[in-house]
Design a protein around this motif. Structure first.
Motif, PDB file in Angstrom:
ATOM      1  N   ILE A 105      -6.588  73.193 108.092  1.00 19.58           N
ATOM      2  CA  ILE A 105      -6.920  74.410 107.368  1.00 19.58           C
ATOM      3  C   ILE A 105      -7.981  74.121 106.312  1.00 19.58           C
ATOM      4  CG2 ILE A 105      -5.120  74.093 105.640  1.00 19.58           C
ATOM      5  CD1 ILE A 105      -6.337  77.442 107.102  1.00 19.58           C
ATOM      6  N   ASN A 106      -8.162  72.842 105.973  1.00 22.31           N
ATOM      7  CA  ASN A 106      -9.145  72.458 104.956  1.00 22.31           C
ATOM      8  C   ASN A 106     -10.467  71.989 105.559  1.00 22.31           C
ATOM      9  OD1 ASN A 106      -7.215  72.845 102.838  1.00 22.31           O
ATOM     10  ND2 ASN A 106      -6.295  70.873 103.373  1.00 22.31           N
ATOM     11  N   ASN A 107     -10.577  72.024 106.883  1.00 27.36           N
ATOM     12  CA  ASN A 107     -11.803  71.589 107.547  1.00 27.36           C
ATOM     13  C   ASN A 107     -12.730  72.797 107.709  1.00 27.36           C
ATOM     14  OD1 ASN A 107     -13.729  70.997 109.729  1.00 27.36           O
ATOM     15  ND2 ASN A 107     -12.541  69.119 110.019  1.00 27.36           N
ATOM     16  N   PRO A 108     -13.859  72.833 107.023  1.00 26.26           N
ATOM     17  CA  PRO A 108     -14.729  74.014 107.068  1.00 26.26           C
ATOM     18  C   PRO A 108     -15.275  74.321 108.469  1.00 26.26           C
ATOM     19  CG  PRO A 108     -15.809  72.171 105.966  1.00 26.26           C
ATOM     20  CD  PRO A 108     -14.383  71.792 106.117  1.00 26.26           C
ATOM     21  N   LYS A 109     -15.503  73.285 109.281  1.00 26.08           N
ATOM     22  CA  LYS A 109     -16.022  73.523 110.629  1.00 26.08           C
ATOM     23  C   LYS A 109     -14.976  74.207 111.508  1.00 26.08           C
ATOM     24  CE  LYS A 109     -19.395  69.738 110.744  1.00 26.08           C
ATOM     25  NZ  LYS A 109     -19.810  68.497 111.451  1.00 26.08           N
ATOM     26  N   ILE A 110     -13.723  73.792 111.354  1.00 23.58           N
ATOM     27  CA  ILE A 110     -12.639  74.407 112.125  1.00 23.58           C
ATOM     28  C   ILE A 110     -12.407  75.839 111.661  1.00 23.58           C
ATOM     29  CG2 ILE A 110     -10.154  74.314 112.588  1.00 23.58           C
ATOM     30  CD1 ILE A 110     -10.351  71.275 112.556  1.00 23.58           C
ATOM     31  N   VAL A 111     -12.391  76.043 110.356  1.00 25.52           N
ATOM     32  CA  VAL A 111     -12.195  77.384 109.812  1.00 25.52           C
ATOM     33  C   VAL A 111     -13.338  78.299 110.218  1.00 25.52           C
ATOM     34  CG1 VAL A 111     -12.068  78.731 107.682  1.00 25.52           C
ATOM     35  CG2 VAL A 111     -10.812  76.583 107.876  1.00 25.52           C
ATOM     36  N   SER A 112     -14.558  77.760 110.257  1.00 26.85           N
ATOM     37  CA  SER A 112     -15.717  78.557 110.651  1.00 26.85           C
ATOM     38  C   SER A 112     -15.623  78.971 112.111  1.00 26.85           C
ATOM     39  CB  SER A 112     -16.999  77.750 110.426  1.00 26.85           C
ATOM     40  OG  SER A 112     -18.130  78.449 110.900  1.00 26.85           O
ATOM     41  N   ARG A 113     -15.105  78.086 112.933  1.00 30.32           N
ATOM     42  CA  ARG A 113     -15.023  78.380 114.359  1.00 30.32           C
ATOM     43  C   ARG A 113     -13.926  79.374 114.693  1.00 30.32           C
ATOM     44  NH1 ARG A 113     -12.776  74.779 119.334  1.00 30.32           N
ATOM     45  NH2 ARG A 113     -13.383  76.218 120.965  1.00 30.32           N
ATOM     46  N   PHE A 114     -12.757  79.224 114.055  1.00 25.60           N
ATOM     47  CA  PHE A 114     -11.604  80.054 114.404  1.00 25.60           C
ATOM     48  C   PHE A 114     -11.343  81.191 113.423  1.00 25.60           C
ATOM     49  CE2 PHE A 114     -10.712  76.047 116.553  1.00 25.60           C
ATOM     50  CZ  PHE A 114     -10.223  76.465 117.789  1.00 25.60           C
ATOM     51  N   GLY A 115     -11.768  81.029 112.188  1.00 27.42           N
ATOM     52  CA  GLY A 115     -11.417  81.973 111.141  1.00 27.42           C
ATOM     53  C   GLY A 115     -10.205  81.465 110.393  1.00 27.42           C
TER      54      GLY A 115
END
Length: 243
Positions: free
Chosen positions: A149-159
């Protein structure tokens, strides 16, 4: 799943009023689907969803990442992620989130190099490597580590909403059916559900065939053996259903 479809003696619950109603409701959904959907797989479902041609879809959580990250998607920012619904059982809300395949690994007992296999799995699912796989724009891994949840790339990809909700759902995860005859049980279920969806048989007939088929599989494997394996899984904490 077992606790929903079998009783404590491994006898199917399919021919009950609730079982037949579930088959009827599931089969009715075909009226709102593309005509050839029963032959679809992930390569067909994901672009169909992202192109805005469906109001709902059933697939892996990574379909949300596809809808958010694909440059041709028309549903970016329009997807809503929710916690898995639950049922009130003995006055308590019980949720069961299916465990999706993909990030669960095991080492074969017949492996020539079990230690090496284990070390590879450990590396493959480590924070840095797994984060890269989950964040990859063309990947199909779903978020599954709390720190993602703290990874900006993952959050950017999934929301952020999807990542948070998916990780919350892991608290209610129920393992896949781990019994001998797994393939046979599901094959019987799939074939008869398809027949109802194609209006070849009634829900009542499908329920009867499923029950007969499942009992045959159970008897072929050994009913006492299946019960023993199931109870061992429950005691180890694999499953939520207890009896």
């Amino acid at each position: 799943m077992k606790g929903l479809l079998f009783d404590k003696d491994m006898k199917p619950r399919i021919t009950t009023p609730d079982g037949i109603a579930a088959i009827r409701a599931f089969a009715a959904s075909v009226e709102h689907m593309p005509k050839d959907i029963q032959g679809w797989g992930t390569p067909q479902i994901y672009p169909f969803w992202a192109s805005g041609q469906a109001y709902s879809a059933m697939s892996f959580p990574s379909i949300v990442g596809f809808g958010e990250g694909n440059p041709n998607s028309v549903i970016r920012g329009k997807q809503i992620t929710c916690i898995i619904p639950g049922n009130m059982i003995d006055g308590k809300l019980v949720r069961r989130a299916p465990q999706a395949a993909g990030t669960g690994y095991m080492v074969s007992a017949y492996s020539k190099h079990p230690e090496l296999a284990y070390l590879f799995v450990q590396w493959f699912t480590s924070p840095s490597v797994s984060d890269e796989a989950v964040a990859h724009p063309r990947g199909f891994w779903d978020p599954y580590r709390v720190d993602q949840i703290n990874n900006p790339k993952i959050v950017s990809r999934f929301g952020a909403e999807m990542v948070k909700t998916t990780l919350e759902n892991t608290k209610y995860a129920a393992s896949l059916l781990m019994l001998e005859g797994n393939y046979e049980y599901f094959k019987i279920l799939d074939n008869n559900l398809a027949d109802v969806m194609n209006k070849n048989i009634t829900p009542e007939e499908a329920a009867r065939r499923i029950e007969t088929g499942w009992n045959k599989v159970t008897n072929d494997v050994g009913r006492e053996n299946q019960i023993k394996i199931w109870r061992k899984g429950v005691e180890s904490g694999i499953y939520l259903d207890k009896f």
